[in-house]
Scaffold this motif. Structure first.
Motif, PDB file in Angstrom:
ATOM      1  N   LEU A   1     -22.593  10.352  -9.805  1.00  0.00           N
ATOM      2  CA  LEU A   1     -22.639   9.266  -8.828  1.00  0.00           C
ATOM      3  C   LEU A   1     -21.335   8.459  -8.881  1.00  0.00           C
ATOM      4  O   LEU A   1     -20.562   8.561  -9.844  1.00  0.00           O
ATOM      5  CB  LEU A   1     -23.830   8.344  -9.132  1.00  0.00           C
ATOM      6  CG  LEU A   1     -25.198   9.034  -9.141  1.00  0.00           C
ATOM      7  CD1 LEU A   1     -26.282   8.054  -9.550  1.00  0.00           C
ATOM      8  CD2 LEU A   1     -25.514   9.619  -7.773  1.00  0.00           C
ATOM      9  N   LYS A   2     -21.134   7.632  -7.835  1.00  0.00           N
ATOM     10  CA  LYS A   2     -19.895   6.844  -7.764  1.00  0.00           C
ATOM     11  C   LYS A   2     -19.761   5.890  -8.957  1.00  0.00           C
ATOM     12  O   LYS A   2     -18.673   5.593  -9.417  1.00  0.00           O
ATOM     13  CB  LYS A   2     -19.878   6.053  -6.451  1.00  0.00           C
ATOM     14  CG  LYS A   2     -19.473   6.933  -5.295  1.00  0.00           C
ATOM     15  CD  LYS A   2     -19.014   6.039  -4.143  1.00  0.00           C
ATOM     16  CE  LYS A   2     -18.644   6.921  -2.971  1.00  0.00           C
ATOM     17  NZ  LYS A   2     -19.517   6.681  -1.822  1.00  0.00           N
ATOM     18  N   ASN A   3     -20.902   5.351  -9.410  1.00  0.00           N
ATOM     19  CA  ASN A   3     -20.856   4.410 -10.536  1.00  0.00           C
ATOM     20  C   ASN A   3     -20.737   5.138 -11.891  1.00  0.00           C
ATOM     21  O   ASN A   3     -21.036   4.573 -12.923  1.00  0.00           O
ATOM     22  CB  ASN A   3     -22.094   3.509 -10.523  1.00  0.00           C
ATOM     23  CG  ASN A   3     -23.385   4.314 -10.649  1.00  0.00           C
ATOM     24  OD1 ASN A   3     -23.341   5.543 -10.800  1.00  0.00           O
ATOM     25  ND2 ASN A   3     -24.515   3.647 -10.568  1.00  0.00           N
ATOM     26  N   ARG A   4     -20.374   6.411 -11.858  1.00  0.00           N
ATOM     27  CA  ARG A   4     -20.140   7.257 -13.029  1.00  0.00           C
ATOM     28  C   ARG A   4     -21.426   7.614 -13.761  1.00  0.00           C
ATOM     29  O   ARG A   4     -21.408   8.150 -14.870  1.00  0.00           O
ATOM     30  CB  ARG A   4     -19.115   6.641 -13.989  1.00  0.00           C
ATOM     31  CG  ARG A   4     -17.766   6.368 -13.330  1.00  0.00           C
ATOM     32  CD  ARG A   4     -16.741   5.836 -14.300  1.00  0.00           C
ATOM     33  NE  ARG A   4     -16.469   6.746 -15.393  1.00  0.00           N
ATOM     34  CZ  ARG A   4     -15.707   7.825 -15.306  1.00  0.00           C
ATOM     35  NH1 ARG A   4     -15.165   8.140 -14.150  1.00  0.00           N
ATOM     36  NH2 ARG A   4     -15.493   8.575 -16.348  1.00  0.00           N
TER      37      ARG A   4
ATOM     38  N   GLU B   1     -32.058   8.962 -12.851  1.00  0.00           N
ATOM     39  CA  GLU B   1     -30.636   8.662 -13.073  1.00  0.00           C
ATOM     40  C   GLU B   1     -30.423   8.250 -14.525  1.00  0.00           C
ATOM     41  O   GLU B   1     -31.304   7.668 -15.151  1.00  0.00           O
ATOM     42  CB  GLU B   1     -30.188   7.537 -12.140  1.00  0.00           C
ATOM     43  CG  GLU B   1     -30.078   8.002 -10.713  1.00  0.00           C
ATOM     44  CD  GLU B   1     -29.540   6.924  -9.773  1.00  0.00           C
ATOM     45  OE1 GLU B   1     -28.994   5.913 -10.278  1.00  0.00           O
ATOM     46  OE2 GLU B   1     -29.678   7.100  -8.553  1.00  0.00           O
TER      47      GLU B   1
ATOM     48  N   SER C   1     -25.874  15.746 -10.424  1.00  0.00           N
ATOM     49  CA  SER C   1     -24.710  15.303  -9.650  1.00  0.00           C
ATOM     50  C   SER C   1     -24.159  14.004 -10.227  1.00  0.00           C
ATOM     51  O   SER C   1     -24.897  13.204 -10.839  1.00  0.00           O
ATOM     52  CB  SER C   1     -25.056  15.140  -8.173  1.00  0.00           C
ATOM     53  OG  SER C   1     -26.399  14.813  -8.000  1.00  0.00           O
TER      54      SER C   1
END
Ligand SMILES: Cc1cc2nc3c(=O)[nH]c(=O)nc-3n(C[C@H](O)[C@H](O)[C@H](O)COP(=O)(O)OP(=O)(O)OC[C@H]3O[C@@H](n4cnc5c(N)ncnc54)[C@H](O)[C@@H]3O)c2cc1C
Ligand code: SF4
Ligand code: SF4
Length: 580
Positions: free
Chosen positions: A325-328, A361, A323
C-alpha cells in the motif's frame, strides 16, 4: 552362628523360623512366583524408547545421576527433549486413565537440570574392526547417529554446513523455549566421545558428494531447510519474510525490524515460533491458518502458550495475493476455506468457498508454511517424492548409504530424528557385521510402535545376553487400589509480562518437591519400584529386596506358592507360574 537341630525324636516340630528352615516347605506348592518386567506404555510411545519408569524411579529416590545415565543409554538429548519434545509418552501414560498423566517431560528436564555438573560414565565399546562412518548434518538425527555409532566403537566424522552444530535446535527453536546453554551442554557431552567434527563444510559444495566414498558407510541427515513457496502474487515483496530466515536471525542475536502488526501464515512449529518471537520484538501478531485449530500440526503446548501470550488466530484462511500500500503497509487477500473430505495423506481437506474472501492489513508478512529437503547435491537414485528414499532399516538403494531425520518420510520432530539416528547406527553396525535382517531389530524393540533399545542391543551384541522383547502392560493389569488420586504437576512459568520483554526461558522446570511428587505418581507400570508390598505381605518371609542394586530374590526352597505376593503387587511384576 550356626543352628544345631535335634532330629533324635521321630517327629521334628518346627518351633521357630530358624528351625522351619530345614523343612523345605517350598516343595509343598504347585506354583512359584516369577518376577518379570513388562514394557510400560509410556516407554513404548517414546520414539527414542526412553526407559521412563526406570529413570522416574531413580529420580524419585534422589539418584538423579543414575537416572541421567539411564536415559543417556537411549537418548543423548534429555535436556533438549525435556524442554521441547511433544511428549507422546504422556498421551499413553496409564496414570492418565486413572486421573492425569505423570509429568514425564518435566521430569526428564529435571533430571538433566539437577545433574548439570555430573560427568556421566558413557564410553564406546571396544571395537577392533573400527570402520569409518561419515555423518552429514548435525541436527538431532546426525548428532544422535554420531553418538550411537561412537558407542558402538566406530570412528565418526561429522560434516556440518553451518559454523555451529545443532541444526534446527540451534537456528530454529528460539532461546525462550530452548536456551543455547542447554544445547551446548548436550553437544559437548556427545563430542566428548571423540567425534571428528568438520563445521562450515557443506557436502556437495565445499566437498563433492563422491568424497564420502572414502568412508565405509555414511548417514545423511541434512534436514528440511528449504522454505516452501506459496506461489502467490506479491510473495517477493520486501515486507514478506521467510519464517526460517527470520528465526535464524533471531537465534544469531539479531533483532529484525518487522513492524507493529504482523501476519504469520502457517500452523506448524515454525509458525508458532515465528509468532511468539515477533511478539517479543514488540509486534502484534495474527496467525492465519488454512484449516482449523484441530488440524494444526504444531505441538499443542506451543499453540496454547502462543494464545496465552496474545497471538490472535484466524482459521480457514488461505492467502491468495499480497500487495504493497501507499502507506508502506501491506494488504493480504485471503480466500475463505471450509473443511470437506480428506486429502491424499488422510488429513481433513481445506476447500475454497467460492467467492468468499477476507482482506487484512499489516506492516509485515511472514510465511511459515513448511520446509522442503534440498536434494540438489544428492544422487537422484536415492531420492523420491522430494525426500531421501529409505527402507525400514533406513538404508537407501545404495547399501552403504543410510539416511534419517526430516529428510526421510517420517514425522518431523526432535525425538523422531533422535530415534532415526539410533536406528541407523544399529543398521550400520548390522551392515558391517554382515547380519542385516528384520530379526536384528525385532529382538531389540521396545513395544510395538517402532522404538528400539540400544542398551538391549549392546548387551546382546556378539552373542551376549540381550533379553527378549517384553509385552506391553495393559491398564487393567495395574492394581489401582493401591494408588490415591492426585493432581498432575505442571512446570512453573515465567510471569507473562516479563516473558514478553525478552527471550529468556518461559518454562522454569520443577522444584525438588514437585519432582518428588511427580515421581511418586508414577505407577511404575510393569517394573518393580521396591514398594515392599510383596515383602510385607509374604506370610513366609521368603522375599528379599535390594533397592540399591535393584535386585529381588525369593527363597524358592521355602516359598509355598500361596500367590499372595502376586496378588499384592500393584504393577503386575510378580506372576505365579505352575510347576511342571
Ligand atoms: C522452527 C522450528 C521449530 C521446531 N520446534 C520443534 C519442537 O519444539 N519440538 C520438536 O520435537 N520438533 C520441533 N521441530 C522439528 C524438529 O526441529 C526437526 O524435526 C528436527 O530438527 C529434524 O532434525 P534433523 O537432524 O533431521 O535436521 P535439522 O535439525 O534440520 O539439521 C540438519 C543439519 O544438516 C545441515 N546440512 C544440510 N545440508 C548439509 C550438507 N549438504 N552438508 C553438511 N551439512 C548439511 C544443516 O545445516 C543442519 O544443521 C521444529 C522445527 C522448526 C523448523
Ligand atoms: S523424549 Fe519425548 S516422548 Fe520420550 S520420554 Fe522424553 S518427552 Fe517423552
Ligand atoms: S504411570 Fe509411570 S510407568 Fe506407567 S505409563 Fe505412566 S509414567 Fe509410565
Amino acid at each position: 552362628m550356626e543352628i544345631e537341630y535335634d532330629f533324635s525324636s521321630e517327629l521334628a516340630i518346627p518351633i521357630s523360623y530358624g528351625s522351619s528352615e530345614v523343612i523345605e516347605t517350598g516343595k509343598w506348592g504347585f506354583e512359584k512366583p516369577e518376577t518379570a518386567f513388562l514394557t510400560a506404555p509410556c516407554q513404548e510411545a517414546c520414539p527414542a524408547g526412553n526407559p521412563i519408569p526406570q529413570f522416574l524411579y531413580l529420580a524419585g529416590e534422589g539418584r538423579c545421576e543414575e537416572a541421567l545415565e539411564t536415559i543417556l543409554k537411549e537418548n543423548p538429548f534429555p535436556g533438549v527433549c525435556g524442554r521441547v519434545c511433544f511428549h507422546p509418552c504422556e498421551k499413553d501414560c496409564h496414570r492418565g486413565q486413572y486421573d492425569e498423566a505423570v509429568s514425564i517431560n518435566a521430569m526428564e528436564r529435571y533430571v538433566f537440570d539437577v545433574t548439570s555438573n555430573h560427568h556421566p560414565d558413557i564410553h564406546p565399546i571396544s571395537n577392533a574392526d573400527s570402520k569409518r562412518v561419515a555423518v552429514v548434518g548435525s541436527g538431532p538425527a546426525g548428532l544422535s547417529a554420531a553418538y550411537f555409532l561412537r558407542l558402538l566403537g566406530y570412528r565418526v566424522t561429522l560434516f556440518e554446513a553451518r559454523k555451529a552444530l545443532g541444526g534446527v535446535m540451534r537456528w530454529g527453536i528460539p532461546e525462550y523455549r530452548l536456551p543455547k546453554s542447554i544445547l551446548k551442554k548436550e553437544i559437548e557431552r556427545i563430542l566428548q566421545l571423540s567425534i571428528d567434527v568438520k563445521t562450515g563444510v557443506r557436502v556437495g559444495k565445499e566437498i563433492p558428494f563422491e568424497e564420502l566414498d572414502q568412508f565405509d558407510a555414511f548417514f545423511l541427515s541434512p534436514g528440511a531447510g528449504l522454505s516452501l513457496s506459496l506461489g502467490i502474487e506479491g510473495e517477493d515483496l520486501k515486507k514478506v519474510w521467510r519464517g526460517g530466515g527470520f528465526l535464524d536471525r533471531i537465534n544469531s542475536g539479531d533483532k529484525p525490524r518487522i513492524g507493529k502488526e504482523i501476519i504469520v501464515i502457517g500452523g506448524g512449529n515454525t509458525a508458532m515460533d515465528v509468532a511468539r518471537s515477533a511478539l517479543r520484538l514488540g509486534s502484534r501478531v495474527i496467525v492465519a491458518y488454512r484449516r482449523t485449530r484441530a488440524e494444526m500440526p504444531a505441538i499443542q503446548d506451543e499453540i496454547h502458550e502462543a494464545e496465552e501470550e496474545g497471538v490472535r488466530f484466524e482459521f480457514l484462511l488461505l492467502p491468495v495475493k499480497i500487495s504493497l500500500l501507499k502507506n508502506r503497509r501491506i494488504r493480504v487477500k485471503f480466500q475463505r476455506m471450509r473443511i470437506r473430505g480428506r486429502d491424499q495423506s488422510n488429513r481433513p481437506k481445506a476447500n475454497p468457498i467460492k467467492g468468499e474472501y477476507l482482506t487484512l492489513e499489516a506492516d509485515g508478512f511472514i510465511k511459515a508454511v513448511g520446509e522442503g529437503v534440498d536434494l540438489s547435491w544428492i544422487p537422484g537414485n536415492i531420492s523420491k517424492n522430494g525426500l531421501i528414499d529409505v527402507n525400514s532399516s533406513l538404508t537407501t538403494s545404495n547399501p552403504k548409504i543410510f539416511a534419517g531425520g526430516d529428510a526421510i518420510d517420517q514425522p518431523r520432530a526432535i525425538v523422531t530424528a533422535i530415534a532415526s539416528g539410533k536406528k541407523a547406527a544399529i543398521s550400520i553396525d548390522l551392515y558391517f557385521r554382515g547380519c542385516m535382517s528384520e530379526d536384528g531389530f525385532s529382538k531389540i524393540r521396545v513395544g510395538n510402535k517402532g522404538a528400539l533399545s540400544m542398551a538391549t542391543y549392546l548387551s546382546g551384541k556378539d552373542g551376549g545376553n540381550g533379553s527378549e522383547p517384553k509385552d506391553v502392560i495393559s491398564y487393567p493389569q495395574i492394581n489401582t487400589l493401591y494408588f490415591e488420586h492426585s493432581k498432575r504437576i505442571e512446570m512453573r512459568k515465567q510471569d507473562r509480562n516479563k516473558a514478553l520483554k525478552g527471550f529468556s526461558e518461559v518454562n522454569l522446570g520443577l522444584t525438588s518437591d514437585e519432582a518428588r511428587i511427580s515421581t511418586s505418581r508414577c505407577f511404575s507400570c510393569g517394573t518393580c519400584n521396591y514398594c515392599y508390598n510383596c515383602y510385607f505381605f509374604c506370610p513366609e518371609g521368603v522375599i528379599s529386596l535390594d533397592p540399591l542394586h535393584q535386585t529381588k530374590t525369593v527363597d524358592l526352597d521355602h516359598c509355598k506358592g500361596c500367590g499372595t505376593c502376586a496378588k499384592v503387587c500393584p504393577r503386575y511384576v510378580v506372576l505365579m507360574k505352575e510347576l511342571s
